[in-house]
Design a protein around this motif. Sequence first.
Motif, PDB file in Angstrom:
ATOM      1  N   GLY A 154      46.587  38.583  79.970  1.00 49.09           N
ATOM      2  CA  GLY A 154      47.482  37.662  80.652  1.00 49.09           C
ATOM      3  C   GLY A 154      48.867  37.557  80.048  1.00 49.09           C
ATOM      4  N   ARG A 155      49.157  38.359  79.028  1.00 46.68           N
ATOM      5  CA  ARG A 155      50.486  38.328  78.400  1.00 46.68           C
ATOM      6  C   ARG A 155      51.046  39.740  78.322  1.00 46.68           C
ATOM      7  N   ASN A 156      52.364  39.838  78.336  1.00 43.40           N
ATOM      8  CA  ASN A 156      53.003  41.154  78.313  1.00 43.40           C
ATOM      9  C   ASN A 156      53.259  41.690  76.911  1.00 43.40           C
ATOM     10  N   GLU A 157      53.482  40.791  75.939  1.00 43.81           N
ATOM     11  CA  GLU A 157      53.889  41.271  74.617  1.00 43.81           C
ATOM     12  C   GLU A 157      52.709  41.840  73.817  1.00 43.81           C
ATOM     13  N   ASP A 158      53.069  42.725  72.884  1.00 41.67           N
ATOM     14  CA  ASP A 158      52.086  43.300  71.974  1.00 41.67           C
ATOM     15  C   ASP A 158      51.883  42.367  70.791  1.00 41.67           C
ATOM     16  N   VAL A 159      50.689  42.403  70.226  1.00 40.38           N
ATOM     17  CA  VAL A 159      50.362  41.634  69.030  1.00 40.38           C
ATOM     18  C   VAL A 159      50.079  42.641  67.912  1.00 40.38           C
ATOM     19  N   MET A 171      41.113  37.285  68.980  1.00 40.85           N
ATOM     20  CA  MET A 171      42.039  37.191  67.850  1.00 40.85           C
ATOM     21  C   MET A 171      42.628  35.792  67.764  1.00 40.85           C
ATOM     22  N   ARG A 172      42.880  35.377  66.526  1.00 42.80           N
ATOM     23  CA  ARG A 172      43.694  34.188  66.282  1.00 42.80           C
ATOM     24  C   ARG A 172      45.093  34.739  65.996  1.00 42.80           C
ATOM     25  N   VAL A 173      46.066  34.365  66.825  1.00 45.62           N
ATOM     26  CA  VAL A 173      47.406  34.934  66.768  1.00 45.62           C
ATOM     27  C   VAL A 173      48.387  33.879  66.271  1.00 45.62           C
ATOM     28  N   ILE A 174      49.280  34.314  65.385  1.00 48.08           N
ATOM     29  CA  ILE A 174      50.335  33.423  64.885  1.00 48.08           C
ATOM     30  C   ILE A 174      51.694  34.065  65.156  1.00 48.08           C
ATOM     31  N   ASP A 175      52.739  33.260  65.082  1.00 42.72           N
ATOM     32  CA  ASP A 175      54.096  33.777  65.148  1.00 42.72           C
ATOM     33  C   ASP A 175      54.525  34.091  63.728  1.00 42.72           C
ATOM     34  N   GLY A 176      54.560  35.385  63.400  1.00 40.04           N
ATOM     35  CA  GLY A 176      54.956  35.822  62.064  1.00 40.04           C
ATOM     36  C   GLY A 176      56.456  36.014  61.977  1.00 40.04           C
ATOM     37  N   LYS A 177      56.891  36.458  60.822  1.00 46.07           N
ATOM     38  CA  LYS A 177      58.323  36.662  60.590  1.00 46.07           C
ATOM     39  C   LYS A 177      58.889  37.771  61.476  1.00 46.07           C
ATOM     40  N   ARG A 178      58.014  38.679  61.931  1.00 43.18           N
ATOM     41  CA  ARG A 178      58.466  39.799  62.762  1.00 43.18           C
ATOM     42  C   ARG A 178      57.862  39.771  64.155  1.00 43.18           C
ATOM     43  N   MET A 192      51.489  38.163  65.583  1.00 50.22           N
ATOM     44  CA  MET A 192      50.570  39.014  64.836  1.00 50.22           C
ATOM     45  C   MET A 192      49.194  38.361  64.718  1.00 50.22           C
ATOM     46  N   ALA A 193      48.175  39.210  64.632  1.00 47.29           N
ATOM     47  CA  ALA A 193      46.803  38.727  64.487  1.00 47.29           C
ATOM     48  C   ALA A 193      46.609  38.216  63.065  1.00 47.29           C
ATOM     49  N   ALA A 194      46.049  37.011  62.944  1.00 44.09           N
ATOM     50  CA  ALA A 194      45.725  36.441  61.636  1.00 44.09           C
ATOM     51  C   ALA A 194      44.230  36.558  61.355  1.00 44.09           C
ATOM     52  N   GLN A 195      43.433  36.697  62.419  1.00 45.10           N
ATOM     53  CA  GLN A 195      41.994  36.915  62.303  1.00 45.10           C
ATOM     54  C   GLN A 195      41.568  37.722  63.517  1.00 45.10           C
ATOM     55  N   VAL A 196      40.654  38.648  63.319  1.00 45.58           N
ATOM     56  CA  VAL A 196      40.172  39.504  64.385  1.00 45.58           C
ATOM     57  C   VAL A 196      38.647  39.437  64.386  1.00 45.58           C
ATOM     58  N   LEU A 197      38.083  39.216  65.560  1.00 43.64           N
ATOM     59  CA  LEU A 197      36.628  39.219  65.715  1.00 43.64           C
ATOM     60  C   LEU A 197      36.229  40.214  66.789  1.00 43.64           C
ATOM     61  N   ALA A 198      35.086  40.857  66.610  1.00 43.84           N
ATOM     62  CA  ALA A 198      34.530  41.644  67.696  1.00 43.84           C
ATOM     63  C   ALA A 198      34.254  40.686  68.848  1.00 43.84           C
ATOM     64  N   TRP A 199      34.419  41.147  70.072  1.00 39.05           N
ATOM     65  CA  TRP A 199      34.283  40.277  71.228  1.00 39.05           C
ATOM     66  C   TRP A 199      32.945  39.551  71.242  1.00 39.05           C
TER      67      TRP A 199
END
Length: 175
Positions: free
Chosen positions: A124-129, A152-159, A162-169
């Motif tokens: 549902g989102r266009n940007e890459d993580v 994934m738990r996604v945060i707004d990083g300095k760049r 980005m994923a802060a945690q990744v789980l298998a579905w």
Amino acid sequence: MPEDLNNMYRVRGHVKWFDPAKGYGFVVSEEGGPDILLHVNVLRNFGQSSVADGASIEIMTHRTDRGVQAVEVVAIDPPARTDSMMLADFAELDPEVIAEAPLEAARVKWFDKGKGFGFANVFGRNEDVFLHIEVLRRSGLADLQPGEALAMRVIDGKRGRMAAQVLAWEAALDS
């Protein structure tokens, strides 16, 4: 698959090593004994295509003419952290902020283990993580395949995001 599944037994141990390119690896039981073969198809049935070396694992096993083999993965826990190294993007973040971030459904766009990073698309989102290999290791994974489903738990990083945690579905469905 073994013919006689009446002789299966549950084993708790850790992943000695796993090579996604070869499609297998080995588990060492907490109770000792021979190494246990872990085939990538057994991992895929659990919902992931790799597992980090040193991860704790609970499996159903069966003894065959060729040795002990895993036939089902029950649970995987990431390896214990042996260092305090943290990505710069997470250094200033409270771990509770990461834990409170919602799980987002995503698919791997690409991941290059040799480069140590890749990208995923949140549904549902266009940007890459951005996905960093250290985040995968801390999440109990060793590699990702294009098209693989994740939570994934996604945060707004300095760049950027980005994923802060990744789980298998499948593991995320149980969370």
